[in-house]
Design a protein around this motif. Structure first.
Motif, PDB file in Angstrom:
ATOM      1  N   MET A   1     -48.501 -65.216 -27.141  1.00  0.00           N
ATOM      2  CA  MET A   1     -47.137 -65.648 -27.403  1.00  0.00           C
ATOM      3  C   MET A   1     -46.757 -65.170 -28.802  1.00  0.00           C
ATOM      4  SD  MET A   1     -45.569 -69.506 -27.727  1.00  0.00           S
ATOM      5  CE  MET A   1     -45.730 -69.782 -25.982  1.00  0.00           C
ATOM      6  N   GLU A   2     -45.552 -64.677 -28.895  1.00  0.00           N
ATOM      7  CA  GLU A   2     -45.121 -64.206 -30.208  1.00  0.00           C
ATOM      8  C   GLU A   2     -44.849 -65.399 -31.122  1.00  0.00           C
ATOM      9  OE1 GLU A   2     -40.420 -63.401 -30.272  1.00  0.00           O
ATOM     10  OE2 GLU A   2     -41.582 -61.876 -29.193  1.00  0.00           O
ATOM     11  N   ALA A   3     -45.056 -65.185 -32.421  1.00  0.00           N
ATOM     12  CA  ALA A   3     -44.955 -66.260 -33.413  1.00  0.00           C
ATOM     13  C   ALA A   3     -43.572 -66.911 -33.419  1.00  0.00           C
ATOM     14  CB  ALA A   3     -45.294 -65.724 -34.801  1.00  0.00           C
ATOM     15  N   ARG A   4     -42.520 -66.125 -33.237  1.00  0.00           N
ATOM     16  CA  ARG A   4     -41.164 -66.686 -33.277  1.00  0.00           C
ATOM     17  C   ARG A   4     -40.961 -67.712 -32.152  1.00  0.00           C
ATOM     18  NH1 ARG A   4     -37.398 -62.112 -33.166  1.00  0.00           N
ATOM     19  NH2 ARG A   4     -37.520 -62.344 -30.925  1.00  0.00           N
ATOM     20  N   MET A   5     -41.435 -67.383 -30.943  1.00  0.00           N
ATOM     21  CA  MET A   5     -41.316 -68.312 -29.817  1.00  0.00           C
ATOM     22  C   MET A   5     -42.147 -69.569 -30.086  1.00  0.00           C
ATOM     23  SD  MET A   5     -40.268 -69.200 -26.739  1.00  0.00           S
ATOM     24  CE  MET A   5     -39.772 -67.867 -25.689  1.00  0.00           C
ATOM     25  N   TRP A   6     -43.391 -69.385 -30.552  1.00  0.00           N
ATOM     26  CA  TRP A   6     -44.260 -70.535 -30.836  1.00  0.00           C
ATOM     27  C   TRP A   6     -43.599 -71.450 -31.872  1.00  0.00           C
ATOM     28  CZ3 TRP A   6     -47.818 -73.554 -29.115  1.00  0.00           C
ATOM     29  CH2 TRP A   6     -48.453 -74.431 -29.990  1.00  0.00           C
ATOM     30  N   ASN A   7     -43.108 -70.873 -32.957  1.00  0.00           N
ATOM     31  CA  ASN A   7     -42.485 -71.678 -34.010  1.00  0.00           C
ATOM     32  C   ASN A   7     -41.254 -72.412 -33.485  1.00  0.00           C
ATOM     33  OD1 ASN A   7     -44.429 -70.893 -35.859  1.00  0.00           O
ATOM     34  ND2 ASN A   7     -43.230 -69.169 -36.616  1.00  0.00           N
ATOM     35  N   ALA A   8     -40.500 -71.783 -32.596  1.00  0.00           N
ATOM     36  CA  ALA A   8     -39.331 -72.436 -32.004  1.00  0.00           C
ATOM     37  C   ALA A   8     -39.760 -73.635 -31.151  1.00  0.00           C
ATOM     38  CB  ALA A   8     -38.527 -71.447 -31.166  1.00  0.00           C
ATOM     39  N   LEU A   9     -40.823 -73.467 -30.345  1.00  0.00           N
ATOM     40  CA  LEU A   9     -41.293 -74.572 -29.500  1.00  0.00           C
ATOM     41  C   LEU A   9     -41.840 -75.714 -30.341  1.00  0.00           C
ATOM     42  CD1 LEU A   9     -42.966 -72.636 -26.546  1.00  0.00           C
ATOM     43  CD2 LEU A   9     -40.689 -73.691 -26.634  1.00  0.00           C
ATOM     44  N   VAL A  10     -42.579 -75.388 -31.411  1.00  0.00           N
ATOM     45  CA  VAL A  10     -43.074 -76.437 -32.318  1.00  0.00           C
ATOM     46  C   VAL A  10     -41.883 -77.173 -32.940  1.00  0.00           C
ATOM     47  CG1 VAL A  10     -44.307 -76.894 -34.486  1.00  0.00           C
ATOM     48  CG2 VAL A  10     -45.297 -75.332 -32.785  1.00  0.00           C
ATOM     49  N   GLY A  11     -40.866 -76.427 -33.364  1.00  0.00           N
ATOM     50  CA  GLY A  11     -39.672 -77.038 -33.948  1.00  0.00           C
ATOM     51  C   GLY A  11     -38.968 -77.971 -32.971  1.00  0.00           C
ATOM     52  N   VAL A  12     -38.835 -77.535 -31.719  1.00  0.00           N
ATOM     53  CA  VAL A  12     -38.201 -78.363 -30.689  1.00  0.00           C
ATOM     54  C   VAL A  12     -38.988 -79.662 -30.480  1.00  0.00           C
ATOM     55  CG1 VAL A  12     -37.758 -78.502 -28.189  1.00  0.00           C
ATOM     56  CG2 VAL A  12     -37.002 -76.506 -29.485  1.00  0.00           C
ATOM     57  N   MET A  13     -40.319 -79.556 -30.440  1.00  0.00           N
ATOM     58  CA  MET A  13     -41.144 -80.753 -30.228  1.00  0.00           C
ATOM     59  C   MET A  13     -41.055 -81.699 -31.424  1.00  0.00           C
ATOM     60  SD  MET A  13     -42.412 -80.967 -27.238  1.00  0.00           S
ATOM     61  CE  MET A  13     -40.802 -80.398 -26.765  1.00  0.00           C
ATOM     62  N   LYS A  14     -41.079 -81.165 -32.628  1.00  0.00           N
ATOM     63  CA  LYS A  14     -40.971 -82.032 -33.811  1.00  0.00           C
ATOM     64  C   LYS A  14     -39.611 -82.730 -33.835  1.00  0.00           C
ATOM     65  CE  LYS A  14     -44.416 -80.151 -36.969  1.00  0.00           C
ATOM     66  NZ  LYS A  14     -44.629 -79.543 -38.302  1.00  0.00           N
ATOM     67  N   GLU A  15     -38.550 -82.013 -33.451  1.00  0.00           N
ATOM     68  CA  GLU A  15     -37.226 -82.635 -33.370  1.00  0.00           C
ATOM     69  C   GLU A  15     -37.201 -83.731 -32.304  1.00  0.00           C
ATOM     70  OE1 GLU A  15     -34.173 -79.664 -32.796  1.00  0.00           O
ATOM     71  OE2 GLU A  15     -34.856 -78.542 -34.557  1.00  0.00           O
ATOM     72  N   MET A  32     -44.263 -76.603 -21.029  1.00  0.00           N
ATOM     73  CA  MET A  32     -43.324 -75.499 -21.187  1.00  0.00           C
ATOM     74  C   MET A  32     -44.014 -74.231 -20.671  1.00  0.00           C
ATOM     75  SD  MET A  32     -42.271 -76.739 -25.003  1.00  0.00           S
ATOM     76  CE  MET A  32     -43.792 -77.659 -25.197  1.00  0.00           C
ATOM     77  N   PRO A  33     -43.791 -73.859 -19.399  1.00  0.00           N
ATOM     78  CA  PRO A  33     -44.399 -72.636 -18.866  1.00  0.00           C
ATOM     79  C   PRO A  33     -43.634 -71.393 -19.319  1.00  0.00           C
ATOM     80  CG  PRO A  33     -43.557 -74.069 -17.095  1.00  0.00           C
ATOM     81  CD  PRO A  33     -43.071 -74.605 -18.387  1.00  0.00           C
ATOM     82  N   LEU A  34     -44.364 -70.288 -19.448  1.00  0.00           N
ATOM     83  CA  LEU A  34     -43.761 -69.006 -19.794  1.00  0.00           C
ATOM     84  C   LEU A  34     -44.212 -67.949 -18.798  1.00  0.00           C
ATOM     85  CD1 LEU A  34     -44.620 -70.418 -22.811  1.00  0.00           C
ATOM     86  CD2 LEU A  34     -43.069 -68.583 -23.431  1.00  0.00           C
ATOM     87  N   VAL A  35     -43.273 -67.091 -18.418  1.00  0.00           N
ATOM     88  CA  VAL A  35     -43.564 -65.959 -17.545  1.00  0.00           C
ATOM     89  C   VAL A  35     -43.162 -64.703 -18.307  1.00  0.00           C
ATOM     90  CG1 VAL A  35     -42.988 -64.830 -15.366  1.00  0.00           C
ATOM     91  CG2 VAL A  35     -43.185 -67.321 -15.448  1.00  0.00           C
ATOM     92  N   ARG A  36     -44.127 -63.839 -18.574  1.00  0.00           N
ATOM     93  CA  ARG A  36     -43.895 -62.601 -19.331  1.00  0.00           C
ATOM     94  C   ARG A  36     -43.103 -62.860 -20.622  1.00  0.00           C
ATOM     95  NH1 ARG A  36     -43.541 -61.662 -14.203  1.00  0.00           N
ATOM     96  NH2 ARG A  36     -41.280 -61.596 -14.016  1.00  0.00           N
ATOM     97  N   GLY A  37     -43.485 -63.915 -21.340  1.00  0.00           N
ATOM     98  CA  GLY A  37     -42.853 -64.231 -22.617  1.00  0.00           C
ATOM     99  C   GLY A  37     -41.544 -64.981 -22.525  1.00  0.00           C
ATOM    100  N   GLU A  38     -41.041 -65.202 -21.295  1.00  0.00           N
ATOM    101  CA  GLU A  38     -39.776 -65.928 -21.095  1.00  0.00           C
ATOM    102  C   GLU A  38     -40.067 -67.394 -20.799  1.00  0.00           C
ATOM    103  OE1 GLU A  38     -36.290 -65.130 -20.616  1.00  0.00           O
ATOM    104  OE2 GLU A  38     -36.738 -63.262 -21.656  1.00  0.00           O
ATOM    105  N   LEU A  39     -39.417 -68.289 -21.529  1.00  0.00           N
ATOM    106  CA  LEU A  39     -39.579 -69.717 -21.298  1.00  0.00           C
ATOM    107  C   LEU A  39     -38.928 -70.098 -19.972  1.00  0.00           C
ATOM    108  CD1 LEU A  39     -40.501 -72.473 -22.444  1.00  0.00           C
ATOM    109  CD2 LEU A  39     -38.227 -72.663 -23.476  1.00  0.00           C
ATOM    110  N   VAL A  73     -48.792 -71.380 -20.819  1.00  0.00           N
ATOM    111  CA  VAL A  73     -48.151 -72.695 -20.832  1.00  0.00           C
ATOM    112  C   VAL A  73     -48.394 -73.331 -22.191  1.00  0.00           C
ATOM    113  CG1 VAL A  73     -48.290 -73.139 -18.339  1.00  0.00           C
ATOM    114  CG2 VAL A  73     -50.144 -73.905 -19.822  1.00  0.00           C
ATOM    115  N   VAL A  74     -47.442 -74.161 -22.577  1.00  0.00           N
ATOM    116  CA  VAL A  74     -47.589 -75.002 -23.758  1.00  0.00           C
ATOM    117  C   VAL A  74     -47.439 -76.428 -23.259  1.00  0.00           C
ATOM    118  CG1 VAL A  74     -46.608 -75.658 -25.992  1.00  0.00           C
ATOM    119  CG2 VAL A  74     -46.648 -73.247 -25.308  1.00  0.00           C
ATOM    120  N   LEU A  75     -48.383 -77.278 -23.623  1.00  0.00           N
ATOM    121  CA  LEU A  75     -48.303 -78.701 -23.297  1.00  0.00           C
ATOM    122  C   LEU A  75     -48.257 -79.473 -24.599  1.00  0.00           C
ATOM    123  CD1 LEU A  75     -50.310 -77.618 -20.774  1.00  0.00           C
ATOM    124  CD2 LEU A  75     -50.149 -80.022 -20.303  1.00  0.00           C
ATOM    125  N   ALA A  76     -47.376 -80.457 -24.665  1.00  0.00           N
ATOM    126  CA  ALA A  76     -47.280 -81.305 -25.853  1.00  0.00           C
ATOM    127  C   ALA A  76     -47.480 -82.755 -25.416  1.00  0.00           C
ATOM    128  CB  ALA A  76     -45.924 -81.126 -26.516  1.00  0.00           C
TER     129      ALA A  76
END
Length: 190
Positions: A1-15, A32-39, A73-76
């Motif tokens: 996963m690219e850093a920009r997407m990861w940082n956005a997901l972390v930001g969304v979860m913290k919010e 949060m599943p991803l297919v070919r980098g698309e959320l 996938v990202v699980l929080a």
């Protein structure tokens, strides 16, 4: 996963945690599943009963990821909340937002510990708190996951066998009917 997407997901979860704790509740576990980098979207677990129902409900978050053919996938989840719901021991810092980034090839566990700063208390005794984010430890490659999260990771990459022309769409509908909150991104919306 690219850093920009990861940082956005972390930001969304913290919010989400800041908003939820401000209203007196920790957000439920989310995938949060991803297919070919698309959320694909965010799937919040349905209301759970303590015990086996919680274990199953969290593991079932994997259904949409599997139906979508997710490659990541990202699980929080919150440490104490899931331990209590699933009747498991508390492992690691608490309170703590845990986010796991997983693929078929393994996973990386990120922990975002926080302190709770009391904002107010309702007449009924509900506390409104703000998270004070503490320094995060280094991510743990292959870090230990609690059983329902490990099951959700495993099942996310197990193809769903459905004799239906739209296995993804029918899975979304069934999960929504079961009480899961499903918010798909525009690219995956029906």
């Amino acid at each position: 996963m690219e850093a920009r997407m990861w940082n956005a997901l972390v930001g969304v979860m913290k919010e989400a945690y800041t908003a939820g704790l401000g209203e007196g509740a920790v957000p439920r576990p989310v995938m949060m599943p991803l297919v070919r980098g698309e959320l694909v979207g965010l799937i919040w677990v349905r209301p759970l009963k303590v015990g086996q129902d919680a274990l199953a409900g969290i593991a079932e978050l994997a259904n949409i990821a599997a139906a979508a053919g997710a490659d990541e996938v990202v699980l929080a989840r919150e440490t104490h909340d899931v331990a209590t719901a699933c009747e498991l021991p508390i492992v690691g810092p608490a309170p703590c937002l845990n986010m796991v980034l997983a693929s078929r090839h393994g996973h990386l566990l990120h922990k975002f510990p926080y302190s709770e700063q009391l904002l107010s208390r309702s007449p009924e005794g509900w506390a409104s708190v703000a998270p004070g984010w503490r320094p995060a430890p280094a991510p743990q490659p292959g870090g230990e996951l609690v059983p329902p999260i490990q099951a959700a990771v495993n099942f996310s990459f197990t193809p769903i066998e459905l004799d239906h022309p739209d296995p993804f769409g029918v899975t979304v509908v069934v999960m929504e009917e079961d009480g899961y909150s499903v918010r798909l991104t525009e690219a995956f919306a029906r």
